[in-house]
Scaffold this motif. Structure first.
Motif, PDB file in Angstrom:
ATOM      1  N   VAL A 183       0.970  -1.057  -0.002  1.00 18.89           N
ATOM      2  CA  VAL A 183       0.275  -0.303   0.144  1.00 18.89           C
ATOM      3  C   VAL A 183       0.790   1.208   0.081  1.00 18.89           C
ATOM      4  O   VAL A 183       2.242   1.704   0.948  1.00 18.89           O
ATOM      5  N   PRO A 184       1.080   2.862  -0.903  1.00 20.62           N
ATOM      6  CA  PRO A 184       1.747   3.070  -1.169  1.00 20.62           C
ATOM      7  C   PRO A 184       1.500   4.452   0.378  1.00 20.62           C
ATOM      8  O   PRO A 184       0.147   4.747   0.437  1.00 20.62           O
ATOM      9  N   PHE A 185       2.522   4.660   0.945  1.00 21.01           N
ATOM     10  CA  PHE A 185       2.322   5.493   1.974  1.00 21.01           C
ATOM     11  C   PHE A 185       3.259   6.903   1.636  1.00 21.01           C
ATOM     12  O   PHE A 185       4.675   6.707   1.155  1.00 21.01           O
ATOM     13  N   LYS A 186       3.118   7.974   1.853  1.00 22.18           N
ATOM     14  CA  LYS A 186       3.741   8.877   1.418  1.00 22.18           C
ATOM     15  C   LYS A 186       4.633  10.049   2.981  1.00 22.18           C
ATOM     16  O   LYS A 186       3.228   9.896   3.933  1.00 22.18           O
ATOM     17  N   ILE A 187       5.940   9.762   2.933  1.00 19.28           N
ATOM     18  CA  ILE A 187       6.431   9.814   3.576  1.00 19.28           C
ATOM     19  C   ILE A 187       6.472  11.145   4.058  1.00 19.28           C
ATOM     20  O   ILE A 187       6.338  12.641   3.722  1.00 19.28           O
ATOM     21  N   ILE A 188       6.075  11.897   5.528  1.00 21.84           N
ATOM     22  CA  ILE A 188       5.474  13.178   5.696  1.00 21.84           C
ATOM     23  C   ILE A 188       6.947  13.831   7.016  1.00 21.84           C
ATOM     24  O   ILE A 188       7.063  14.791   7.417  1.00 21.84           O
ATOM     25  N   GLY A 189       7.592  12.671   7.635  1.00 22.50           N
ATOM     26  CA  GLY A 189       8.677  13.277   9.120  1.00 22.50           C
ATOM     27  C   GLY A 189       9.139  11.650   9.136  1.00 22.50           C
ATOM     28  O   GLY A 189       9.050  10.487   8.989  1.00 22.50           O
ATOM     29  N   VAL A 190      10.649  12.389   9.716  1.00 22.29           N
ATOM     30  CA  VAL A 190      11.760  11.317  10.755  1.00 22.29           C
ATOM     31  C   VAL A 190      11.670  11.576  11.807  1.00 22.29           C
ATOM     32  O   VAL A 190      11.626  12.621  12.889  1.00 22.29           O
ATOM     33  N   PHE A 191      10.756  10.140  12.612  1.00 26.92           N
ATOM     34  CA  PHE A 191      11.464  10.485  14.348  1.00 26.92           C
ATOM     35  C   PHE A 191      12.640   9.581  15.203  1.00 26.92           C
ATOM     36  O   PHE A 191      13.333   8.947  14.231  1.00 26.92           O
ATOM     37  N   SER A 192      12.718   9.993  15.814  1.00 31.88           N
ATOM     38  CA  SER A 192      13.863   9.651  17.460  1.00 31.88           C
ATOM     39  C   SER A 192      12.612   9.556  17.973  1.00 31.88           C
ATOM     40  O   SER A 192      12.711  10.583  18.683  1.00 31.88           O
ATOM     41  N   ASP A 193      13.746   8.263  18.959  1.00 34.23           N
ATOM     42  CA  ASP A 193      12.346   7.910  20.683  1.00 34.23           C
ATOM     43  C   ASP A 193      13.743   7.418  20.992  1.00 34.23           C
ATOM     44  O   ASP A 193      14.411   6.401  20.662  1.00 34.23           O
ATOM     45  N   ASP A 194      13.428   7.825  22.637  1.00 35.62           N
ATOM     46  CA  ASP A 194      14.788   7.595  22.965  1.00 35.62           C
ATOM     47  C   ASP A 194      14.971   6.075  23.573  1.00 35.62           C
ATOM     48  O   ASP A 194      16.426   5.266  23.771  1.00 35.62           O
ATOM     49  N   TYR A 195      13.318   5.472  23.144  1.00 36.85           N
ATOM     50  CA  TYR A 195      13.149   3.665  23.361  1.00 36.85           C
ATOM     51  C   TYR A 195      14.140   3.300  22.313  1.00 36.85           C
ATOM     52  O   TYR A 195      13.043   3.007  20.668  1.00 36.85           O
ATOM     53  N   ALA A 196      15.375   2.336  22.092  1.00 36.36           N
ATOM     54  CA  ALA A 196      15.653   2.368  20.640  1.00 36.36           C
ATOM     55  C   ALA A 196      14.956   1.492  19.956  1.00 36.36           C
ATOM     56  O   ALA A 196      14.767   1.779  18.459  1.00 36.36           O
ATOM     57  N   PRO A 197      13.957   0.243  19.944  1.00 40.91           N
ATOM     58  CA  PRO A 197      13.192  -0.460  18.626  1.00 40.91           C
ATOM     59  C   PRO A 197      12.278   0.775  18.553  1.00 40.91           C
ATOM     60  O   PRO A 197      11.868   0.013  16.596  1.00 40.91           O
ATOM     61  N   GLU A 198      12.257   1.334  19.274  1.00 37.39           N
ATOM     62  CA  GLU A 198      10.794   2.452  18.045  1.00 37.39           C
ATOM     63  C   GLU A 198      11.500   3.197  17.102  1.00 37.39           C
ATOM     64  O   GLU A 198      10.710   2.864  15.836  1.00 37.39           O
ATOM     65  N   ASN A 199      13.074   3.164  16.668  1.00 37.23           N
ATOM     66  CA  ASN A 199      13.423   3.747  15.360  1.00 37.23           C
ATOM     67  C   ASN A 199      13.735   2.815  14.569  1.00 37.23           C
ATOM     68  O   ASN A 199      13.406   3.350  13.470  1.00 37.23           O
ATOM     69  N   LYS A 200      13.314   1.667  14.754  1.00 34.47           N
ATOM     70  CA  LYS A 200      13.012   0.899  13.588  1.00 34.47           C
ATOM     71  C   LYS A 200      11.904   0.436  12.855  1.00 34.47           C
ATOM     72  O   LYS A 200      11.274  -0.094  11.657  1.00 34.47           O
ATOM     73  N   LYS A 201      10.523   1.609  13.072  1.00 35.07           N
ATOM     74  CA  LYS A 201       8.901   1.895  13.340  1.00 35.07           C
ATOM     75  C   LYS A 201       8.801   3.062  12.310  1.00 35.07           C
ATOM     76  O   LYS A 201       9.620   3.714  12.048  1.00 35.07           O
ATOM     77  N   ILE A 202       7.333   2.704  11.924  1.00 36.63           N
ATOM     78  CA  ILE A 202       6.653   2.637  11.153  1.00 36.63           C
ATOM     79  C   ILE A 202       5.833   3.728  11.535  1.00 36.63           C
ATOM     80  O   ILE A 202       4.775   3.358  12.395  1.00 36.63           O
ATOM     81  N   TYR A 203       5.042   4.628  11.773  1.00 36.49           N
ATOM     82  CA  TYR A 203       4.140   5.139  12.500  1.00 36.49           C
ATOM     83  C   TYR A 203       3.261   5.561  11.147  1.00 36.49           C
ATOM     84  O   TYR A 203       3.694   6.546  10.826  1.00 36.49           O
ATOM     85  N   MET A 204       1.860   5.577  10.916  1.00 39.12           N
ATOM     86  CA  MET A 204       0.774   5.974  10.973  1.00 39.12           C
ATOM     87  C   MET A 204      -0.196   6.084  11.408  1.00 39.12           C
ATOM     88  O   MET A 204      -0.526   5.107  12.738  1.00 39.12           O
ATOM     89  N   PRO A 205      -1.926   6.585  10.884  1.00 42.66           N
ATOM     90  CA  PRO A 205      -2.413   7.604  11.708  1.00 42.66           C
ATOM     91  C   PRO A 205      -3.120   5.597  11.881  1.00 42.66           C
ATOM     92  O   PRO A 205      -3.426   5.275  11.295  1.00 42.66           O
ATOM     93  N   LEU A 206      -3.830   5.784  12.947  1.00 43.16           N
ATOM     94  CA  LEU A 206      -4.344   4.427  13.951  1.00 43.16           C
ATOM     95  C   LEU A 206      -5.408   4.266  13.223  1.00 43.16           C
ATOM     96  O   LEU A 206      -5.580   2.735  12.403  1.00 43.16           O
ATOM     97  N   ALA A 207      -6.082   4.852  12.675  1.00 41.75           N
ATOM     98  CA  ALA A 207      -7.703   4.498  11.795  1.00 41.75           C
ATOM     99  C   ALA A 207      -7.087   3.793  10.220  1.00 41.75           C
ATOM    100  O   ALA A 207      -7.342   3.328  10.000  1.00 41.75           O
ATOM    101  N   THR A 208      -6.129   4.228  10.167  1.00 43.46           N
ATOM    102  CA  THR A 208      -5.330   4.333   8.575  1.00 43.46           C
ATOM    103  C   THR A 208      -4.628   2.378   8.563  1.00 43.46           C
ATOM    104  O   THR A 208      -5.004   1.200   7.803  1.00 43.46           O
ATOM    105  N   ALA A 209      -4.241   2.644   9.719  1.00 41.01           N
ATOM    106  CA  ALA A 209      -3.521   0.868  10.138  1.00 41.01           C
ATOM    107  C   ALA A 209      -4.606   0.042  10.065  1.00 41.01           C
ATOM    108  O   ALA A 209      -4.663  -0.749   9.887  1.00 41.01           O
ATOM    109  N   GLN A 210      -5.694   0.761  11.523  1.00 40.30           N
ATOM    110  CA  GLN A 210      -6.486  -0.447  11.603  1.00 40.30           C
ATOM    111  C   GLN A 210      -7.385  -1.137  10.226  1.00 40.30           C
ATOM    112  O   GLN A 210      -8.159  -1.907  10.191  1.00 40.30           O
ATOM    113  N   LYS A 211      -7.331  -0.257   9.639  1.00 43.90           N
ATOM    114  CA  LYS A 211      -8.052  -0.521   7.851  1.00 43.90           C
ATOM    115  C   LYS A 211      -6.635  -1.034   6.880  1.00 43.90           C
ATOM    116  O   LYS A 211      -8.033  -2.397   6.976  1.00 43.90           O
ATOM    117  N   ILE A 212      -6.275  -0.995   7.204  1.00 41.33           N
ATOM    118  CA  ILE A 212      -5.094  -1.743   6.364  1.00 41.33           C
ATOM    119  C   ILE A 212      -4.961  -2.973   6.782  1.00 41.33           C
ATOM    120  O   ILE A 212      -5.003  -3.677   5.646  1.00 41.33           O
TER     121      ILE A 212
END
Ligand SMILES: Nc1ncnc2c1ncn2[C@@H]1O[C@H](COP(=O)(O)OP(=O)(O)O)[C@@H](O)[C@H]1O
Ligand SMILES: [Mg+2]
Lengths: 423, 224
Positions: A183-212
């Motif tokens: 599914v195509p997604f447009k990247i709008i930002g890059v984040f960093s979190d103190d909890y390292a495993p999160e840095n390997k994740k992709i975040y998307m809007p909750l509703a979008t994730a639930q649907k897809i």
């Protein structure tokens, strides 16, 4: 009595004994200066520590679904408790004192992600915008997911800094299209979190994730921050969350495993205690300094009274009552203390203000220089708030009274004949 | 005006008592100009201090304005001094940080009078002693005689019933002493009751009545 006259009288004395007044006032000015610097530094330390442990300094409650351990009302145990959007609604509507709240849906599997010829399997989460504040996520580039994205189930994503390296290397990903599970997604930002495993994740809007990802309206966890509450109140809120969920999901309120609630209030209370201890410690030092100032003033005033024995004798002979002599010495001590103290207060706040300016400058420089997190500040915004200033003022007046007390008593006891006889 | 009856005063000196006044009988009436004479140590100052409510006596009686003065507390004594007595001392005892006018105005300050009024009044009395032009001089900028004039103005400013002067010329040269005594005399001419303590014959001769103390007793009274 005729207070204005008294104060004029004292100012005349003060004006005519400038050096003495200066010497007397200096120790108090110094004491108050130290008080302000110390308390301001304490505040700075507190602000700094709070800055570094922001998550812990605020009361955060996190709720996860679990596995029931007690059979309840005909329901067997070992039943999975799963949340959905309705749980979020219940908590939002029924729990008081919530400052920020988010729900998230973490997809348990690794998801294939493509960008042009690059490929990776990554973890994906559907999130709410307030994850940013609650989890202290730092935005390195672009923007974060916002309410509009959520409402319109936008296919936009913010990407962890490590995931970004895998797919884009040094290139900026903003505006690029990636394929998540095709599914195509447009990247709008890059984040960093103190909890390292999160840095390997992709975040998307909750509703979008639930649907897809066919989650329906499933959510994995809910987290919230609570504003201005005591540990007791927090505990009460924690219990009422549990009982709301127990009612809805039909499990026993005594069940320790049906839902997992992590309340940061313990950490919070601990750090609060630490700040209080630091503050008490600083006050103790400061009070010590002030006491030194009081003793200083008191000593000088005693010498002054001795020097003025004859004058006081004369005043008494021509009609000064003991009370008026006490008043004269006490008021002189208080006036000198207050004026000197205000000078110390002003000097202290000025120094703090200047220090603050320097620190802010170096902090922004530091933040600019180090591209990533870890901008450790032990010190932040050292300042005197009105409470400190007010306390200092009360301390001032009290110390003036205290400093003048013994000399004033001594002065009141002077007998005119004795004073006038000695040459 | 004031009356002493069989007045005794002891100073308690550790183990033994020093009996200084051994039964003084004395009356001073309104408008009198009296000197108290006696050799050094004869108890003149002691007596004046008792009369001036600066010290207590041990037995006998002291009437001031027909009121028996006995064991007054400090506050009462202070108010009484302020209202009825004026003091002049041997060493002037002006307050060094205050100028002449402020020194003269001080008794009025303790009476609760406002600044403007008391300065006006003080100026009046500085004029009386001939020092209006020195109103804003500090004591150290004045000669001994001038300082004593300021002290006299200060003693008079509250219009006391009696002016008590302990060796007012003791620190002055002969000529200045005479000038001061003439000034005091002229004030007495206007009706003020004045008591001067001195051990100098020529000074006492300038008063109207000499009370001679000897060994703690009134030895002799001479009308000039
Ligand atoms: N406060 C005092 N304590 C003890 N003795 C005193 C005190 N004041 C005066 N005397 C003694 O009392 C005696 C009378 O003193 P004073 O009245 O000053 O004499 P005068 O003024 O006539 O010289 C002297 O022997 C003096 O030493
Ligand atoms: Mg004497």
């Amino acid at each position: 009595m005729f207070d204005k006259e008294f104060i004029l009288e004292i100012f005349t004395t003060i004006r005519k004994n400038k050096l003495r007044t200066f010497l007397t006032g200096f120790s108090v000015a110094w004491g108050i200066f130290m008080l302000i610097i110390l308390l301001g530094s304490g505040k700075g330390l507190e602000n700094g520590i709070k800055e570094n442990f922001k998550g812990e300094a605020k009361n955060t409650i996190r709720v996860f679904g679990g596995l029931t351990s007690i059979a309840f009302e005909g329901q067997p145990n070992d039943r999975h408790i799963e949340f959905n959007n309705y749980d979020k609604k219940i908590i939002t509507e029924n729990i008081p004192n919530i400052d920020l709240l988010y729900a998230r849906y973490d997809i348990e599997l690794d998801i294939p992600v493509h960008y042009k010829s690059e490929y990776a399997t990554l973890a994906v989460s559907g999130i709410d915008p307030s994850t940013k504040e609650i989890e202290k996520i730092k935005l390195l580039e672009g923007r974060y997911i916002n309410d509009w994205d959520i409402e319109h189930s936008q296919k936009v994503a913010v990407i962890g800094k490590d995931a970004k390296k895998m797919l884009f290397r040094a290139k900026s990903p903003i505006g690029e299209i990636i394929y998540v599970n095709k599914v195509p997604f447009k990247i709008i930002g890059v984040f960093s979190d103190d909890y390292a495993p999160e840095n390997k994740k992709i975040y998307m809007p909750l509703a979008t994730a639930q649907k897809i990802f066919l989650g329906g309206n499933k959510i994995s966890s809910i987290a919230m921050t609570l504003e201005n509450i005591t540990p007791d109140e927090s505990k009460t809120i924690e219990n009422s969350i549990k009982s709301k969920l127990a009612k809805r999901h039909n499990f026993s309120e005594k069940d320790e495993r049906a839902v997992l609630i992590i309340n940061s209030i313990e950490e919070f209370a601990k750090s609060q205690k630490l700040f209080r201890a630091i503050n008490i410690f600083l006050w103790l030092i400061a009070i010590g300094t002030i006491i030194a100032g009081i003793v200083g003033i008191s000593n000088i005033m005693l010498i002054v009274v001795k020097e003025r024995t004859k004058e006081i004798g004369v005043r008494k002979a021509i009609g000064a009552t003991p009370a008026s002599i006490v008043k004269l010495i006490l008021l002189e001590a208080v006036i000198i203390t207050i004026i000197a103290g205000l000078i110390g207060l002003l000097a202290g706040s000025t120094v703090l203000e200047i220090a603050n300016g320097f620190m802010e400058a170096s902090n922004t420089a530091q933040a600019a220089a180090s591209e990533f997190d870890e901008n450790m500040t032990i010190f932040k915004n050292p300042s005197v708030d009105t409470m400190i200033a007010l306390n200092a003022l009360i301390v001032l007046i009290l110390s003036g009274l205290l400093a003048g007390f013994i000399p004033a008593k001594r002065a009141a006891q002077i007998r005119p004949i004795a004073a006038l006889r000695e040459e | 005006m004031l009356r002493l009856e069989d007045l005794h005063k002891y100073y308690h000196m550790g183990s033994h008592d020093l009996h200084v006044l051994k039964g003084i009988d004395l009356e001073i009436t309104e408008g009198e100009f009296v000197s108290i004479m006696g050799s050094s140590g004869s108890g003149k100052s002691t007596m004046l201090n008792i009369v001036g409510l600066l010290d207590d006596y041990d037995s006998g009686a002291y009437y001031l304005d027909n009121k028996l003065i006995k064991k007054m507390n400090e506050k009462e004594a202070a108010i009484y001094r302020n209202n009825t007595l004026g003091f002049v001392f041997q060493s002037f005892n002006l307050i060094s940080s205050k100028d002449a006018l402020e020194n003269v105005a001080l008794p009025l300050f303790y009476r609760g009078m406002g600044r403007k009024n008391r300065n006006d009044k003080a100026m009046e009395y500085l004029e009386l002693v001939g020092l209006a032009d020195r109103a804003h001089h500090l004591p150290k900028e004045l000669s001994g005689g001038q300082q004593q004039r300021v002290a006299l103005a200060r003693a008079l400013v509250s219009d006391p019933k009696i002016v008590l002067a302990d060796e007012p010329t003791g620190a002055l040269d002969t000529n200045t002493s005479y000038e001061i005594m003439e000034l005091i005399s002229s004030i007495n001419e206007k009706g003020k009751t004045i008591v001067v303590v001195t051990h100098e014959d020529d000074i006492s001769k300038m008063t109207k009545k000499i009370i001679r103390l000897k060994d703690g007793l009134v030895d002799d009274i001479i009308i000039n």
